[in-house]
Design a protein around this motif. Structure first.
Motif, PDB file in Angstrom:
ATOM      1  N   VAL A 283      43.276  50.621  27.008  1.00  0.00           N
ATOM      2  CA  VAL A 283      43.588  49.605  27.941  1.00  0.00           C
ATOM      3  C   VAL A 283      44.676  50.095  28.512  1.00  0.00           C
ATOM      4  CG1 VAL A 283      44.725  47.215  27.261  1.00  0.00           C
ATOM      5  CG2 VAL A 283      42.700  48.165  25.803  1.00  0.00           C
ATOM      6  N   ALA A 284      45.558  50.816  28.206  1.00  0.00           N
ATOM      7  CA  ALA A 284      46.988  51.149  29.050  1.00  0.00           C
ATOM      8  C   ALA A 284      46.481  51.889  30.332  1.00  0.00           C
ATOM      9  CB  ALA A 284      47.674  52.153  28.044  1.00  0.00           C
ATOM     10  N   ALA A 285      45.277  52.399  30.468  1.00  0.00           N
ATOM     11  CA  ALA A 285      44.791  53.187  31.517  1.00  0.00           C
ATOM     12  C   ALA A 285      44.945  52.195  32.639  1.00  0.00           C
ATOM     13  CB  ALA A 285      43.939  53.845  31.366  1.00  0.00           C
ATOM     14  N   PRO A 286      44.219  51.215  32.795  1.00  0.00           N
ATOM     15  CA  PRO A 286      44.127  50.360  33.919  1.00  0.00           C
ATOM     16  C   PRO A 286      45.211  49.564  34.333  1.00  0.00           C
ATOM     17  CG  PRO A 286      42.737  49.599  32.216  1.00  0.00           C
ATOM     18  CD  PRO A 286      43.365  50.650  31.882  1.00  0.00           C
ATOM     19  N   PHE A 287      46.036  49.413  33.241  1.00  0.00           N
ATOM     20  CA  PHE A 287      47.403  48.506  33.413  1.00  0.00           C
ATOM     21  C   PHE A 287      48.504  49.259  34.109  1.00  0.00           C
ATOM     22  CE2 PHE A 287      45.490  45.233  30.494  1.00  0.00           C
ATOM     23  CZ  PHE A 287      46.209  44.024  31.187  1.00  0.00           C
ATOM     24  N   ALA A 288      48.360  50.648  33.658  1.00  0.00           N
ATOM     25  CA  ALA A 288      49.348  51.655  34.258  1.00  0.00           C
ATOM     26  C   ALA A 288      49.005  51.592  35.948  1.00  0.00           C
ATOM     27  CB  ALA A 288      49.157  53.123  33.766  1.00  0.00           C
ATOM     28  N   VAL A 289      47.818  51.718  36.394  1.00  0.00           N
ATOM     29  CA  VAL A 289      47.511  51.665  37.677  1.00  0.00           C
ATOM     30  C   VAL A 289      47.966  50.298  38.246  1.00  0.00           C
ATOM     31  CG1 VAL A 289      45.535  51.640  39.397  1.00  0.00           C
ATOM     32  CG2 VAL A 289      45.563  53.234  37.291  1.00  0.00           C
ATOM     33  N   LEU A 290      47.598  49.224  37.586  1.00  0.00           N
ATOM     34  CA  LEU A 290      48.052  47.814  37.980  1.00  0.00           C
ATOM     35  C   LEU A 290      49.494  47.841  38.209  1.00  0.00           C
ATOM     36  CD1 LEU A 290      47.314  44.946  38.890  1.00  0.00           C
ATOM     37  CD2 LEU A 290      47.488  44.511  36.292  1.00  0.00           C
ATOM     38  N   TYR A 291      50.363  48.467  37.402  1.00  0.00           N
ATOM     39  CA  TYR A 291      51.734  48.301  37.863  1.00  0.00           C
ATOM     40  C   TYR A 291      52.229  49.297  38.985  1.00  0.00           C
ATOM     41  CZ  TYR A 291      54.159  46.153  33.568  1.00  0.00           C
ATOM     42  OH  TYR A 291      54.629  45.397  32.648  1.00  0.00           O
ATOM     43  N   GLY A 292      51.244  50.172  39.319  1.00  0.00           N
ATOM     44  CA  GLY A 292      51.678  51.126  40.534  1.00  0.00           C
ATOM     45  C   GLY A 292      51.564  50.161  41.621  1.00  0.00           C
ATOM     46  N   LYS A 293      50.219  49.361  41.714  1.00  0.00           N
ATOM     47  CA  LYS A 293      49.775  48.827  42.842  1.00  0.00           C
ATOM     48  C   LYS A 293      51.037  47.684  43.001  1.00  0.00           C
ATOM     49  CE  LYS A 293      44.884  49.714  42.884  1.00  0.00           C
ATOM     50  NZ  LYS A 293      43.556  49.392  42.802  1.00  0.00           N
ATOM     51  N   LEU A 294      51.403  46.961  41.966  1.00  0.00           N
ATOM     52  CA  LEU A 294      52.140  45.775  41.943  1.00  0.00           C
ATOM     53  C   LEU A 294      53.657  46.331  42.377  1.00  0.00           C
ATOM     54  CD1 LEU A 294      51.099  43.632  38.936  1.00  0.00           C
ATOM     55  CD2 LEU A 294      50.613  43.247  41.328  1.00  0.00           C
ATOM     56  N   ALA A 295      53.955  47.556  42.000  1.00  0.00           N
ATOM     57  CA  ALA A 295      55.282  48.023  42.373  1.00  0.00           C
ATOM     58  C   ALA A 295      55.305  48.349  43.893  1.00  0.00           C
ATOM     59  CB  ALA A 295      55.453  49.385  41.597  1.00  0.00           C
ATOM     60  N   ASP A 296      54.054  48.615  44.216  1.00  0.00           N
ATOM     61  CA  ASP A 296      54.243  48.842  45.812  1.00  0.00           C
ATOM     62  C   ASP A 296      54.175  47.473  46.527  1.00  0.00           C
ATOM     63  OD1 ASP A 296      53.893  51.443  45.953  1.00  0.00           O
ATOM     64  OD2 ASP A 296      51.791  51.943  46.059  1.00  0.00           O
ATOM     65  N   ARG A 297      53.775  46.388  46.118  1.00  0.00           N
ATOM     66  CA  ARG A 297      53.857  45.217  46.688  1.00  0.00           C
ATOM     67  C   ARG A 297      54.790  44.399  46.792  1.00  0.00           C
ATOM     68  NH1 ARG A 297      49.360  40.225  46.103  1.00  0.00           N
ATOM     69  NH2 ARG A 297      50.722  38.609  47.417  1.00  0.00           N
ATOM     70  N   PHE A 298      55.739  44.534  45.251  1.00  0.00           N
ATOM     71  CA  PHE A 298      56.835  44.006  45.110  1.00  0.00           C
ATOM     72  C   PHE A 298      58.054  44.868  44.997  1.00  0.00           C
ATOM     73  CE2 PHE A 298      53.531  41.191  43.075  1.00  0.00           C
ATOM     74  CZ  PHE A 298      53.749  40.109  43.956  1.00  0.00           C
ATOM     75  N   SER A 299      58.064  45.792  43.920  1.00  0.00           N
ATOM     76  CA  SER A 299      59.114  47.044  43.860  1.00  0.00           C
ATOM     77  C   SER A 299      58.989  47.435  42.421  1.00  0.00           C
ATOM     78  CB  SER A 299      60.328  46.618  44.208  1.00  0.00           C
ATOM     79  OG  SER A 299      61.052  45.805  43.218  1.00  0.00           O
ATOM     80  N   ALA A 300      59.290  48.656  42.433  1.00  0.00           N
ATOM     81  CA  ALA A 300      59.383  49.279  41.111  1.00  0.00           C
ATOM     82  C   ALA A 300      60.247  48.614  40.220  1.00  0.00           C
ATOM     83  CB  ALA A 300      59.528  50.936  41.252  1.00  0.00           C
ATOM     84  N   LYS A 301      61.421  48.261  40.724  1.00  0.00           N
ATOM     85  CA  LYS A 301      62.475  47.542  40.093  1.00  0.00           C
ATOM     86  C   LYS A 301      62.005  46.337  39.285  1.00  0.00           C
ATOM     87  CE  LYS A 301      66.963  45.294  40.384  1.00  0.00           C
ATOM     88  NZ  LYS A 301      68.232  45.289  41.302  1.00  0.00           N
TER      89      LYS A 301
END
Length: 428
Positions: A283-301
């Motif tokens: 389950v953690a695998a796709p969510f890690a990718v999702l975090y990366g995509k959302l970080a590009d849209r909003f920010s890592a912070k």
């Protein structure tokens, strides 16, 4: 899936896939059980064998935390990063394979070889993390780092399933081997998986950023390290982030490391615990990718703050933990954010460090990450003893996440930092 990434980025990410076999088979699941069985067979009391394993983990964690920045300063010289990475990789691979030759009941020798292999893994990971600045640019770091973690979760699940299958078939006498032999086969699988999938990293990833080697490189390295510590104030945001990281990653690490204890307390069987661990990885695998995509849209912070909030909810829910179903819910909540928060911490830090000194600074990152694994367990243990409730221990971790979030808000959004050059370390 990988077409969006360069050959260098893909090769770097696959090392997460490679070393994850060790993380789950040796560090988390099979080796600890194997070691306990060998120690018990040798007449060592259960409490003592657990304590010895704990001391061993503390020793190699302390060793690497202390030498990380020193090794990093040497590896910052042009052409040295890959050599240090390869040296630790070979140390880890050879010692992991050596586990199969340890005679029955030789628990102390097992711990010694485990220490060497763990130093190999963690040392190689230090330089692997630092290679992030060489394989990609700032604006792609969130995506690349997150995809690496996602591949790591998938890559850990495959050898883990194979190993657990062999062990269960041995226990059920479906195949004519002992449980001890089955465990040793799992160690061989780890060795092969780790070694084979490290080849792309060794072949295709090159050091781009570095410092030219001058006369007296050893003396110069120590002077650089001394200068960095002395003038750390010039790296204001990097220092603030490391302090924030120390607190929130302590909470993350404590929850991960003590999750099986919570499960045992609510009556979850060891078999179910292994299944939960496996599902959590998947389950953690796709969510890690999702975090990366959302970080590009909003920010890592911004996404780090989201991860901290999720873990705060985990702490509150953990306080009311009563049933096996509750444990499943808790595990899935953790799975949504554990990869993302670690991946984005790595990429955010990589954007802050001076590229030519990346190894040295990732050595400090390593120190804060390793020492952060001390305060959380102590806080949980003390709270549990004072209140007489194990569940109160996990609730106390909210303190770490709140402090971490407050301090994190004093660093700028990584969106504002992309492309901004960080001053390199000098020895003047």
């Amino acid at each position: 899936m990988m077409k969006k990434f360069t050959k260098q980025e893909t090769s770097w990410m696959y090392y997460d896939w490679a070393n994850s076999a060790y993380s789950i088979i040796i560090t988390t699941a099979i080796f600890p059980i194997f070691y306990k069985a060998q120690a018990t067979a040798a007449g060592v009391a259960a409490a003592d064998s657990t304590a010895y394993l704990g001391y061993t983990i503390a020793i190699f964690t302390f060793i690497l935390a202390m030498i990380g920045p020193i090794l990093g300063t040497f590896a910052d010289y042009e052409g040295y990063k890959k050599k240090f990475f390869l040296g630790f990789l070979l140390m880890g691979l050879v010692s992991t394979f050596s586990l199969i030759f340890v005679p029955e009941g030789e628990w102390l020798l097992l711990l010694i070889i485990f220490t060497i292999s763990s130093l190999g893994l963690r040392g190689a990971n230090l330089f692997y993390d630092a290679f992030l600045v060489d394989v990609t640019e700032d604006k792609r770091m969130n995506k690349v780092s997150a995809r690496g973690f996602a591949l790591g979760y998938i890559g850990s699940a495959i050898p883990f399933i194979i190993s657990i299958g062999i062990i269960l078939m041995a226990q059920q006498e479906i195949i004519p081997i002992s449980s001890t032999t089955a465990s040793k086969i799992a160690f061989v699988i780890t060795f092969i998986w780790w070694g084979v999938f490290s080849i792309p990293m060794l072949k295709n990833v090159k050091q781009i950023h570095g410092i030219k080697r001058g006369p007296k490189p050893i003396r110069t390295s120590f002077l650089r390290l001394k200068n960095t510590v002395k003038n750390i104030s010039q790296y204001k945001y990097l220092t603030i982030f490391l302090i924030a990281y120390f607190f929130y990653i302590d909470g993350v690490g404590t929850i991960i490391s003590m999750s099986t204890a919570y499960g045992t307390d609510v009556g979850v069987s060891s078999t179910i615990l292994l299944v939960v661990l496996l599902v959590t990885q998947i389950v953690a695998a796709p969510f890690a990718v999702l975090y990366g995509k959302l970080a590009d849209r909003f920010s890592a912070k911004a996404m780090l703050n989201v991860g901290i909030i999720v873990y705060t909810i985990v702490c509150i829910y953990g306080y009311f933990l009563e049933t096996a179903f509750d444990f499943w819910v808790l595990a899935m909540l953790v799975a949504t954010s554990q990869g993302g928060i670690q991946a984005l911490s790595r990429s955010y830090f990589a954007k802050l460090v001076p590229k030519a000194n990346a190894n040295e600074f990732f050595g400090f990152y390593n120190i804060f990450g390793k020492f952060a694994s001390v305060a959380g367990p102590i806080l949980v243990g003390a709270t549990a003893q004072i209140t007489g409730k194990t569940n109160a221990g996990i609730l106390s971790l909210i303190i770490l996440f709140i402090i971490g979030m407050i301090i994190l808000n004093f660093v700028p959004s990584d969106k504002k930092m992309e492309g901004v050059k960080t001053p390199e370390v000098n020895i003047s």
